[in-house]
Design a protein around this motif. Sequence first.
Motif, PDB file in Angstrom:
ATOM      1  N   SER A  73       0.869  -1.177   0.000  1.00 57.47           N
ATOM      2  CA  SER A  73       0.000   0.000   0.000  1.00 57.47           C
ATOM      3  C   SER A  73       0.902   1.222   0.000  1.00 57.47           C
ATOM      4  N   ASN A  74       0.473   2.265  -0.702  1.00 54.93           N
ATOM      5  CA  ASN A  74       1.352   3.425  -0.826  1.00 54.93           C
ATOM      6  C   ASN A  74       1.585   4.110   0.508  1.00 54.93           C
TER       7      ASN A  74
ATOM      8  N   LYS B 272      10.232   0.157  -8.551  1.00 55.27           N
ATOM      9  CA  LYS B 272       9.050  -0.522  -8.033  1.00 55.27           C
ATOM     10  C   LYS B 272       9.440  -1.962  -7.745  1.00 55.27           C
TER      11      LYS B 272
END
Lengths: 334, 177
Positions: A140-141, B76
């Motif tokens: 989750s950010n 990422k």
Amino acid sequence: MGAFVNALDQEPWRFIISFLVIIVLTLNTAAILTLAERKVAGYIQLRYGPNRTGFRGILQPAADVIKLFVKENVAPGRADRWVFLAAPIAMFIPAAVIWMVVPFAPKAVVTNLNIGLLFVVSTTSIGALGVIMAGYGSHSNFSLLGALRGAAQMISYEVPLILSLLGTIILTGSLSLSDVVDKQAGGFWHWYIWSQLPMFAVFYIASIAEVKRVPFDLPEGESEIVGGYQIEYSGMTWAMIQASEFASMGLMSAITVTLFLGGWQPPFEFLDLGNFDWIWFSLKAALVMFTLQWVRWSVPRFRMDQLMDLGWKVLVPLSLVWLLVTAAGTLIVG
Amino acid sequence: MIAVFVVLACMTLLSAFGVVISRSVVHSALFMAGAFLGVAGFYVMLHSPALAALQVLIYVGAVTVVILFGIMFTQKPQARRFRVILNRQVWGGFVVAAGIAAILIYVFLEQDWGGTSPGHGPRLVAQLGRILVGTGGAPQIFGLLFEGSSVLLLVATVAAIVISRRRPEQPTERGGE
């Protein structure tokens, strides 16, 4: 009976029993501190705090624990499940293990490591790993942002934290926490807080940052990132994170007391209680915990740049200067 | 003692294996923390707790955290394919690893260890401290020189950051205010 007690005093029984005691102590410290935190918050904000469960809310921790046990454990579908579940454990174990080297009373210490202080700082540094694991595993950010803030904060404040211990080490000439306490015997004017006052201030501030409490609670930051690395946790995993935070708060108080406030040494020599000196230790530790709570409910949160400025431009130089002063003083005096 | 050794060896080796074959970079870094902890356990078994504590402090608490920090800031976290992990250098890697293992095994078996047992060397923390500040005698000055070079590297890093930092942009003129 005496033979039985003697047998229990041998390894490995001594270690096993004392380690179980430490675990119970850690969990209970966490439970009691949750209640104390809410009560202190209540009285500081001119309200009662929890007062329905038992006499004046004294059974609130039990109610909380039962509630958290029966709550469902929800993990986000895209979470990295193993990392997600391991993170609370990685946070809790360091907070519990460090109690092993804290002397509670004369000779009442689980293992008197001759590198006790080094053990404390090295085990504390694992805590940052748990925070990162929680933030990454949640996928989750907000969690990731909180974890990054937490890791940055914890590795920055580890530097002043370790530097502030060095003065005590110079004065004691030993890394063992029992030796540190023994050296502060003979009345409160022998405690290291007087000769090491700047170091005490640095250690106190850095320890608040290390346990991520207000005003250093940027990793949680309810108003901006809603809870940071612990958003996605619920039920017992969340309880584990909370327990480890409160346990490390209690632990930092205990270390502060041991290093700067004389550990279990009574303030005056005629108040020596022998084997019951742990009462002095607990009183001082409780006092330090109360000041931590007092700070928490009195000051607002730092900004990130203020946090870094305080750590690197104030605390590190201050502790370095006082380290030089301590070293020079020891060299001149003897 | 044997049981402890087996547990630690399994932990270290499995973690090290995990570092190499895990599909996510973050998992690799976490496995690496496990391997470092296993090595710290070996130090404790060898009666050198100070070295173990330093290992945990520096490698688990600082190096791994900084690596994870770097991974999360720059890319990422994503899964690699096994084809990427097992690229064509795998056989060369096997040969090198087997060669090093053979040399190590040869040295350990051929060397006459006599009556040496772990933990009987001069491993006092005080002595280590004297070596680190360069007062342990003539040859130990190298400890101090090593530290001096590390400070130099730190200064170089800070200088690199200062040079490469973008200047804050000049406040542009905007109409209205």
